[in-house]
Design a protein around this motif. Structure first.
Motif, short mmCIF file in Angstrom:
data_model
loop_
_atom_site.label_atom_id
_atom_site.label_comp_id
_atom_site.label_asym_id
_atom_site.label_seq_id
_atom_site.Cartn_x
_atom_site.Cartn_y
_atom_site.Cartn_z
N VAL A 67 22.27 -49.24 33.00
CA VAL A 67 22.61 -48.10 32.15
C VAL A 67 23.35 -47.08 33.01
O VAL A 67 22.95 -46.81 34.16
CB VAL A 67 21.35 -47.46 31.54
N SER A 68 24.40 -46.47 32.48
CA SER A 68 25.18 -45.50 33.26
C SER A 68 25.41 -44.24 32.45
O SER A 68 25.39 -44.25 31.21
CB SER A 68 26.52 -46.11 33.70
N GLN A 69 25.62 -43.15 33.20
CA GLN A 69 25.95 -41.84 32.62
C GLN A 69 24.94 -41.44 31.54
O GLN A 69 25.24 -41.38 30.35
CB GLN A 69 27.37 -41.85 32.07
N VAL A 70 23.72 -41.12 32.01
CA VAL A 70 22.61 -40.80 31.12
C VAL A 70 22.18 -39.35 31.34
O VAL A 70 22.13 -38.87 32.48
CB VAL A 70 21.41 -41.75 31.38
N THR A 71 21.86 -38.66 30.27
CA THR A 71 21.28 -37.32 30.34
C THR A 71 20.05 -37.25 29.45
O THR A 71 20.00 -37.90 28.39
CB THR A 71 22.28 -36.23 29.90
N PHE A 72 19.06 -36.46 29.90
CA PHE A 72 17.81 -36.29 29.16
C PHE A 72 17.59 -34.80 28.96
O PHE A 72 17.62 -34.01 29.90
CB PHE A 72 16.66 -36.91 29.95
N ARG A 73 17.39 -34.41 27.69
CA ARG A 73 17.36 -32.99 27.34
C ARG A 73 16.15 -32.27 27.94
O ARG A 73 15.08 -32.85 28.09
CB ARG A 73 17.36 -32.84 25.82
N ASN A 74 16.35 -30.99 28.23
CA ASN A 74 15.28 -30.14 28.76
C ASN A 74 14.38 -29.67 27.62
O ASN A 74 14.67 -29.88 26.44
CB ASN A 74 15.90 -28.94 29.49
N ALA A 75 13.29 -29.00 27.98
CA ALA A 75 12.41 -28.40 26.98
C ALA A 75 13.18 -27.34 26.20
O ALA A 75 14.16 -26.76 26.68
CB ALA A 75 11.19 -27.80 27.65
N ASP A 76 12.70 -27.07 24.98
CA ASP A 76 13.40 -26.11 24.13
C ASP A 76 13.51 -24.73 24.77
O ASP A 76 14.49 -24.01 24.54
CB ASP A 76 12.67 -25.99 22.78
N TRP A 77 12.50 -24.35 25.58
CA TRP A 77 12.52 -23.03 26.21
C TRP A 77 13.23 -23.02 27.57
O TRP A 77 13.30 -22.00 28.24
CB TRP A 77 11.09 -22.51 26.41
N GLY A 78 13.77 -24.17 27.98
CA GLY A 78 14.36 -24.29 29.31
C GLY A 78 15.58 -23.42 29.52
O GLY A 78 16.28 -23.03 28.57
N THR A 79 15.86 -23.12 30.77
CA THR A 79 17.01 -22.27 31.12
C THR A 79 18.29 -23.07 31.31
O THR A 79 19.36 -22.49 31.44
CB THR A 79 16.71 -21.49 32.41
N GLU A 80 18.19 -24.42 31.37
CA GLU A 80 19.35 -25.30 31.44
C GLU A 80 19.22 -26.36 30.35
O GLU A 80 18.09 -26.70 29.94
CB GLU A 80 19.47 -25.96 32.82
N PRO A 81 20.32 -26.90 29.87
CA PRO A 81 20.24 -27.85 28.75
C PRO A 81 19.61 -29.19 29.10
O PRO A 81 19.01 -29.84 28.23
CB PRO A 81 21.70 -28.02 28.32
#
Length: 688
Positions: A67-81
């Motif tokens: 698997v390549s080029q993967v992103t996993f979202r931060n918590a809803d209250w996080g300061t970065e996406p």
């Protein structure tokens, strides 16, 4: 023949099915399943997973999923996406466990990844996952993990502190589900390299706890070992480990540097939770200094707190970056002044609060160590309170204390120092008078308050008092010539070529707004007794002292000329007092009555005797003179001497007063003779 044909047919069927399966797998576009994978992750974590690159499957007995080029979202209250992103991930997956709905990854390889960990204002971490929209997927078992180039960044939402760790390589292996993990790590943090190897708990213990630790490694120049467990690794609470740290040379982390040059050692049992930690049964070394005891740390509501309760065999302030500041001719200011104007750099100490109690068999700060020393200090809201410093200095006892408010500019300083029966050399050396006086037993009492901007600034606005006294000893002749000028030949009687003999010496000054007013100065030698009065202007470093001298040698009485000491502290000048020169014995006694009783003075000068003068007759004379100082004038002191001044002094004192009274009556008749005698003495002294 028939069985052979059947077996051959079955084999061809299996091969055909396998070929068909391979063909199907090869023809399958696994990218079409990215949405399904993302949905499963969403179900398990409640977070979005984005697969921007390709999803590929390598065919073998243990297929490899890439698997390549993967992103996993931060918590809803996080300061970065995003919480996690990586460029490439390879996973070797076991096939058979899939039949029973288990995911077993034989090997996981991760490259060029970035992980962002943070907590919110309530201390909740973004790694704490919600339930999502539905059920949960089973966690996989991973046999081996290899990571190359991973950055882990963190943000503390409570303190707003950011940190970063860059992992160059990490290898983690485990023999099966629930088994411990063998770890090898190379990383960098704050410009310093970090390495670790050893064993940690199983994967499930990172979330469920307790997490066992058995590691050794290096952090910059420091080698460390840690063994024990963390009860709640998700919150990093419930620490219970044995810890050791060691470094043989300089230790730096970015702008932070440990004082001294090492070696450094620290070991103990570390426990703690909820922001409070304790290193108990600790032992350590910094340079030549050693210590044992307990160290505490608490996060605190407004600032951290550090508590130390330690004991040392040897403690040297230089190992902690505290060099002694010794004055002296070669260390003084270069502008012709006596007191240095070099600013004292006093940082504001409001970054933490502290309590410290430290005992040492030997505490070194300068050339003379303090034996059986005890140091206690407290720091609150930037105000440093040195409650007590005590110890044996040479053969005597030293104690000190004071306060320093570092939050004000310049910081107000209050210092108290007391030395009892200490050899004079250690005391005077720290005062820039090394070698001036040698004596076995000296006493010093100092109380000083003023602004700690510089030594010159402190003394210019100082308030307090100073008392110095010593018994028999030797006074360097060069100092005697400087301070007493033409009295040298009289004072130096009984001495050697290098030093003059001293029977006793006492000096007391009260300091107000930078003016040190003499409360009496008494110096007794085999040849003469000198009484001093006047003041020292510490603001402008000017002297204004008067010296009266009584000769003990009848044939040298004409040398006992009153002197005035003026000029600057760095360049004093001593001249005869033209007014005081007309007074001899009677005038000397009258002036001396300002601060010394005639009974005590008699024993010092040889004019009489006293039965009880204590260990230091100069101090006894001074104390008795202060007691008698209630009279309005010297003449009244003489008149009242029968009841107030000589009380308890002895028969000899009465005889002295009687003799002085007769002398006072005949001053007028003897003025001519006195002038003639003084004139002869001045001719002898100055050669004209």
């Amino acid at each position: 023949m028939r069985l052979k044909t059947i077996l051959a047919g079955l084999l061809m069927l299996v091969v055909g099915l396998a070929a068909t399966l391979v063909a199907i797998v090869k023809s399958t576009d696994f990218n079409a399943y990215k949405d399904l994978i993302a949905a499963q992750v969403k179900s398990a974590t409640g977070r979005d997973l984005v697969l921007a690159g390709n999803v590929e499957l390598g065919i073998s007995l243990t297929p490899t999923l890439t698997v390549s080029q993967v992103t996993f979202r931060n918590a809803d209250w996080g300061t970065e996406p995003t919480m996690l992103k990586f460029d490439r991930l390879d996973a070797q997956i076991e096939l058979i466990p899939l039949i029973s709905n288990e995911i077993v990854i034989r090997k996981l390889v991760l490259a060029d990844a970035d992980v962002f960990l943070e907590t919110n204002a309530e201390g909740v971490g973004n790694w704490v996952m919600g339930d999502g929209e539905g059920g949960s997927a089973p966690l996989p078992h991973v046999g081996e993990v290899q990571i190359e180039r991973l950055s882990i960044r963190s943000h503390d939402g409570e303190s707003d502190v950011n940190r970063r760790v860059d992992i160059d390589s990490l290898t983690a292996r485990t023999s099966g589900p629930g088994s411990p993990i063998e770890l090898a790590l190379r990383a960098a943090m704050g410009g310093e390299t970090f390495s670790a190897e050893g064993q940690i708990g199983a994967l499930r213990q990172f979330t469920q706890g307790p997490l066992p630790l058995d590691l050794k490694g290096t952090a910059g120049a420091i080698a460390f070992t840690v063994g024990g467990q963390v009860a709640d690794p998700a919150q990093f609470e419930g620490i219970d480990v044995d810890l050791s740290l060691a470094a043989d040379g300089e230790v730096k982390f970015g702008d932070f540097k440990l004082p001294g040059t090492g070696p450094y050692r620290l070991a103990g049992h570390l426990t703690g939770a909820k922001g409070q930690y304790k290193l108990s049964t600790a032992s350590g070394r910094m340079g030549e200094s050693d210590f044992t005891g307990d160290l505490e740390y608490a996060r605190g509501q407004t600032r951290p707190f550090i508590g130390l309760r330690l004991a040392s065999t040897k403690l040297d302030s230089k190992d902690f970056g505290l060099e002694p500041v010794l004055s002296g001719p070669d260390k003084g200011p270069k502008d012709g002044r006596a007191f240095s104007a070099e600013p004292w750099v006093v940082p504001q100490l409001d970054m933490l609060d502290a309590d410290m109690v430290w005992t040492a068999q030997e505490f070194a700060h300068g050339p003379y160590p303090l034996k059986n020393a005890s140091i206690e200090l407290h720091l609150r809201d930037g105000k440093l309170q040195l409650t007590n410093v005590t110890g044996n200095l040479v053969d005597g006892r030293l104690s000190a204390g004071g306060t320093l408010d570092t939050m004000l500019t310049p910081p107000p300083l209050l210092a108290r120092i007391r030395a009892d029966d200490v050899a004079a050399v250690p005391l005077l050396e720290t005062m820039g008078l090394a070698g001036v006086l040698q004596a076995k037993n000296a006493n010093l009492e100092v109380e000083l308050a003023g602004p700690a901007g510089s030594l010159r600034n402190l003394l210019a606005d100082a308030n307090g008092s100073v008392l110095f006294e010593t018994g028999s000893g030797r006074l360097r002749n060069s100092f005697v010539r400087l301070l007493f000028a033409n009295l040298f030949n009289l004072i130096s009687i009984g001495g050697s070529q290098d030093a003059s003999q001293v029977n006793c010496l006492v000096a007391r000054f009260d300091i107000k707004n930078g003016i040190a007013q003499s409360r009496g100065l008494v110096l007794d030698t085999p040849g003469a007794t000198v009484l001093g009065s006047g003041n020292i202007d510490l603001r402008n470093e000017r002297l204004d002292l008067h010296l009266d001298t009584q000769s003990k040698q009848v044939n040298l009485a004409n040398l006992a000329v009153p002197m005035n000491v003026g000029g600057s502290l760095s360049s004093p000048n001593v001249v005869p007092d033209p007014i005081g020169a007309v007074e001899n014995t009677a005038g000397f006694a009258t002036r001396a009555a300002n601060f010394a009783t005639f009974g005590a003075l008699a024993a010092v000068t040889g004019l009489g005797e006293s039965n009880d003068l204590g260990p230091n007759p100069c101090r006894s004379a001074l104390d008795a003179g202060i007691k008698a100082g209630k009279s309005a004038t010297p003449g009244q002191k003489i008149i009242e001497g029968g009841s107030q001044v000589i009380e308890g002094v002895g028969e000899g004192a009465g005889q002295v007063i009687e003799g002085v009274g007769e002398g006072a009556k005949s001053i007028g008749k003897e003025t001519g003779k006195a002038l003639e005698s003084i004139g002869d003495g001045l001719n002898d002294l100055f050669g004209n």
